[in-house]
Design an enzyme around this catalytic site. Structure first.
Site, short mmCIF file in Angstrom:
data_model
loop_
_atom_site.label_atom_id
_atom_site.label_comp_id
_atom_site.label_asym_id
_atom_site.label_seq_id
_atom_site.Cartn_x
_atom_site.Cartn_y
_atom_site.Cartn_z
N ARG A 35 0.82 -1.24 0.00
CA ARG A 35 0.00 0.00 0.00
C ARG A 35 0.84 1.28 0.00
NH1 ARG A 35 -3.11 -3.01 3.68
NH2 ARG A 35 -4.89 -3.94 2.61
N LYS A 65 2.99 11.87 -11.28
CA LYS A 65 2.14 11.05 -12.16
C LYS A 65 2.89 9.76 -12.43
CE LYS A 65 -0.59 14.32 -14.86
NZ LYS A 65 -0.85 14.82 -16.22
N GLU A 87 10.12 19.62 -24.70
CA GLU A 87 9.49 19.91 -23.39
C GLU A 87 10.10 21.18 -22.79
OE1 GLU A 87 6.91 18.21 -22.44
OE2 GLU A 87 7.08 16.24 -23.39
N LYS A 113 7.74 23.53 -13.32
CA LYS A 113 6.88 22.35 -13.09
C LYS A 113 6.50 22.26 -11.62
CE LYS A 113 5.46 17.83 -14.07
NZ LYS A 113 5.46 16.67 -14.90
N GLU A 148 -4.34 17.82 -11.30
CA GLU A 148 -4.79 18.28 -12.61
C GLU A 148 -6.29 18.58 -12.66
OE1 GLU A 148 -2.64 16.60 -15.93
OE2 GLU A 148 -4.43 16.78 -17.17
N ARG A 196 -2.76 22.56 -13.95
CA ARG A 196 -1.76 21.58 -14.41
C ARG A 196 -1.95 21.21 -15.87
NH1 ARG A 196 0.93 16.52 -11.05
NH2 ARG A 196 2.19 15.79 -12.78
N ASN A 212 0.18 20.21 -20.66
CA ASN A 212 -0.15 19.38 -21.82
C ASN A 212 -0.09 20.16 -23.13
OD1 ASN A 212 -0.65 17.20 -20.11
ND2 ASN A 212 -2.74 17.92 -19.74
N HIS A 216 0.42 18.69 -26.62
CA HIS A 216 0.15 17.26 -26.49
C HIS A 216 -1.16 16.83 -27.17
CE1 HIS A 216 3.44 17.66 -23.72
NE2 HIS A 216 3.43 16.39 -23.38
N HIS A 253 -0.11 13.90 -29.12
CA HIS A 253 -0.59 12.54 -28.84
C HIS A 253 -1.28 11.93 -30.05
CE1 HIS A 253 -0.64 12.86 -24.17
NE2 HIS A 253 0.48 12.33 -24.64
N HIS A 311 8.06 10.68 -28.32
CA HIS A 311 7.13 11.62 -27.69
C HIS A 311 7.49 13.10 -27.92
CE1 HIS A 311 4.20 13.02 -24.84
NE2 HIS A 311 5.14 13.62 -24.13
P1 NAD Z 1 12.70 6.27 -21.99
O1 NAD Z 1 12.54 6.12 -20.54
O2 NAD Z 1 12.24 5.18 -22.87
O3 NAD Z 1 14.23 6.59 -22.29
C1 NAD Z 1 14.62 6.81 -23.62
C2 NAD Z 1 15.81 5.92 -24.00
O4 NAD Z 1 17.00 6.41 -23.40
C3 NAD Z 1 15.67 4.49 -23.52
O5 NAD Z 1 16.16 3.63 -24.53
C4 NAD Z 1 16.56 4.45 -22.28
O6 NAD Z 1 17.05 3.15 -22.01
C5 NAD Z 1 17.67 5.35 -22.70
N1 NAD Z 1 18.41 6.03 -21.65
C6 NAD Z 1 17.96 6.52 -20.49
N2 NAD Z 1 18.90 7.22 -19.87
C7 NAD Z 1 20.01 7.16 -20.64
C8 NAD Z 1 21.30 7.74 -20.56
N3 NAD Z 1 21.63 8.56 -19.58
N4 NAD Z 1 22.18 7.47 -21.54
C9 NAD Z 1 21.83 6.67 -22.59
N5 NAD Z 1 20.61 6.15 -22.75
C10 NAD Z 1 19.71 6.39 -21.79
O7 NAD Z 1 11.96 7.62 -22.50
P2 NAD Z 1 11.78 9.07 -21.86
O8 NAD Z 1 11.70 9.99 -23.01
O9 NAD Z 1 12.75 9.34 -20.79
O10 NAD Z 1 10.36 8.98 -21.17
C11 NAD Z 1 9.19 8.72 -21.91
C12 NAD Z 1 8.17 8.13 -20.99
O11 NAD Z 1 7.90 9.08 -19.96
C13 NAD Z 1 6.84 7.83 -21.65
O12 NAD Z 1 6.39 6.57 -21.21
C14 NAD Z 1 5.92 8.94 -21.16
O13 NAD Z 1 4.58 8.51 -21.07
C15 NAD Z 1 6.49 9.21 -19.81
N6 NAD Z 1 6.22 10.57 -19.32
C16 NAD Z 1 5.69 10.69 -18.08
C17 NAD Z 1 5.44 11.94 -17.56
C18 NAD Z 1 4.92 12.07 -16.16
O14 NAD Z 1 4.55 13.17 -15.76
N7 NAD Z 1 4.91 11.01 -15.40
C19 NAD Z 1 5.75 13.09 -18.31
C20 NAD Z 1 6.31 12.94 -19.57
C21 NAD Z 1 6.56 11.67 -20.07
N1 GLY Z 2 3.56 15.71 -18.00
C1 GLY Z 2 2.36 16.37 -17.61
C2 GLY Z 2 2.16 16.46 -16.14
O1 GLY Z 2 3.01 16.08 -15.36
O2 GLY Z 2 1.13 16.88 -15.71
#
Ligand code: NAD
Ligand code: GLY
Length: 371
Positions: A129, A151, A193, A235, A245, A249, A253, A256, A260, A273
């Site tokens: 939990r 998130k 971003e 942020k 949100e 918040r 987006n 997006h 998206h 993305h």
């Molecule tokens: P990712 O986590 O897939 O990383 C991108 C690539 O870089 C991967 O292949 C990873 O293995 C590699 N990598 C990571 N760090 C590295 C480093 N220092 N050196 C070399 N390679 C490295 O992608 P991302 O762009 O970091 O994140 C995208 C994800 O984040 C999506 O799933 C999206 O939905 C999510 N997201 C969440 C939020 C949120 O608020 N929670 C906001 C934006 C995006």
């Molecule tokens: N990435 C959008 C949020 O965190 O609300």
């Protein structure tokens, strides 16, 4: 006793009452993760959730730092990329935590990009939990966006990020040096971003980006440090005002709605993305201009910055029905109405409902100008 931190680092506080935490921006800080956990008063076992790519680059540094600080750690690796952001891999991580007898006092460390951060946070929110977790973000997207704000979640076969929870980390550690090993495409995608923050909240920051974009693209250290910090400040301030949100918040987006739609029309293969967000911002600004919300100058400045960052800016060939259909599928659509973040000026946005007719008319104009 913990050692004093030796390197220059800066903190940004995310103010959420009892759930407040620090974002520490610390080049080289990975080596001091153990100390940071000690400073938080944690004494339990540490589960490091990562993937094989990040593990091979940074796993040793992190494990050594934790061991030096007296922590017992256990590494759990999941496959690389979005395909691992599923309930199946949540289940795999939970199995390992159970087998290793992780307890309420145990801690999880998300070592990686947004995928690792989102899945680790979700596991932390449900295991017993809820146990504490720390974000050690290693991509630009994760450092300026996903590691901050709580998130968490995974994808469902019928939709991205459909299963999740709001669950805040106890600390976010951003070692900007880790960004130097990112594949170029991932690095550039993260810049979308960054541009987003200037557009939604800070015209001075946008002007700074215009003047230093070439240095930023080259990852000049002081520029990079400033940029990561400013994005986190923006942020943190948005999340502090609207954690779940219900209003403000939503400005995060920006880009997006169309972004998206492009990702899903390309079956998540055409664009990563940030690239889709870049194209999304360029076209949402153009749409805002066509609706009389902002000047053409806003559209031009933003498009130029997106292009100078090395991001794609053009809409791929598609028809209106597909685009509108994909826009309607967004999780943020309520009662069939799309609420879209639209710029009024550089640094100021509004969230407005879109009707099909006006988007269609904008799209028609765009098609004509492309013909
Ligand atoms: P990712 O986590 O897939 O990383 C991108 C690539 O870089 C991967 O292949 C990873 O293995 C590699 N990598 C990571 N760090 C590295 C480093 N220092 N050196 C070399 N390679 C490295 O992608 P991302 O762009 O970091 O994140 C995208 C994800 O984040 C999506 O799933 C999206 O939905 C999510 N997201 C969440 C939020 C949120 O608020 N929670 C906001 C934006 C995006
Ligand atoms: N990435 C959008 C949020 O965190 O609300």
């Amino acid at each position: 006793m913990s050692q004093p931190h030796t390197h220059n680092h800066e903190r940004v506080r995310v103010r959420l009452g009892k759930r407040s935490y620090d974002i520490v921006i610390h080049p080289g800080g990975l080596k001091q993760l153990g100390q940071y956990l000690q400073d938080l008063g944690y004494a339990g076992k540490v589960g490091i959730i990562t993937n094989s790519i990040v593990q091979s680059l940074y796993g040793r540094t992190v494990s050594q730092s934790l061991k030096r600080a007296g922590y017992q750690c256990h590494v759990i690796c999941i496959p690389d990329g979005e395909r691992a952001k599923t309930l199946r891999w949540v289940s795999h991580i939970l199995d390992q935590l159970m087998a290793q007898r992780f307890e309420r006092q145990s801690i999880l460390v998300a070592l990686g990009g947004g995928v690792i951060g989102d899945i680790t946070g979700f596991v932390a929110s449900v295991y017993l939990r809820g146990i504490p977790f720390v974000q050690v973000a290693t991509t630009l997207v994760a450092q300026v966006d996903s590691s901050v704000g709580g998130k968490t979640g995974v994808n469902h076969p019928l939709g991205k990020n459909m299963i999740g929870a709001f669950y805040q980390p106890s600390l976010v550690l951003l070692d900007t040096q880790t960004l130097h090993t990112l594949p170029k495409r991932e690095w550039i995608a993260g810049l979308a971003e960054v541009v987003k923050y200037g557009m939604i909240a800070d015209r001075k920051f946008f002007a700074f980006l215009e003047s230093r974009i070439d240095d930023l693209v080259k990852m000049e250290d002081t520029v990079l440090h400033h940029v990561v910090k400013r994005c986190c400040e923006i942020k943190a301030s948005v999340v502090a005002k609207d954690e779940r949100e219900s209003g403000l918040r939503r400005i995060l987006n920006y880009g997006h709605t169309i972004g998206h739609a492009l990702e899903s029309l390309g079956k998540y293969k055409t664009y990563i993305h940030g690239e889709a967000v870049g194209i999304g911002m360029v076209h949402e600004a153009d749409l805002a201009h066509s609706l009389g919300l902002c000047s053409e100058q806003v559209v031009i400045r933003q498009r130029d910055l997106v292009r100078r960052a090395g991001l794609p800016s053009g809409l791929p060939k598609l028809n209106f029905r597909d685009l509108w259909g994909a826009m309607l599928h967004d999780k943020k659509v309520a009662h069939g109405r799309i609420h879209c973040v639209l710029p009024k000026a550089v640094g100021t946005v509004t969230v407005d409902p879109l009707d099909q007719k006006s988007v269609k008319s904008w799209f028609g104009q765009l098609e004509k100008s492309r013909a």
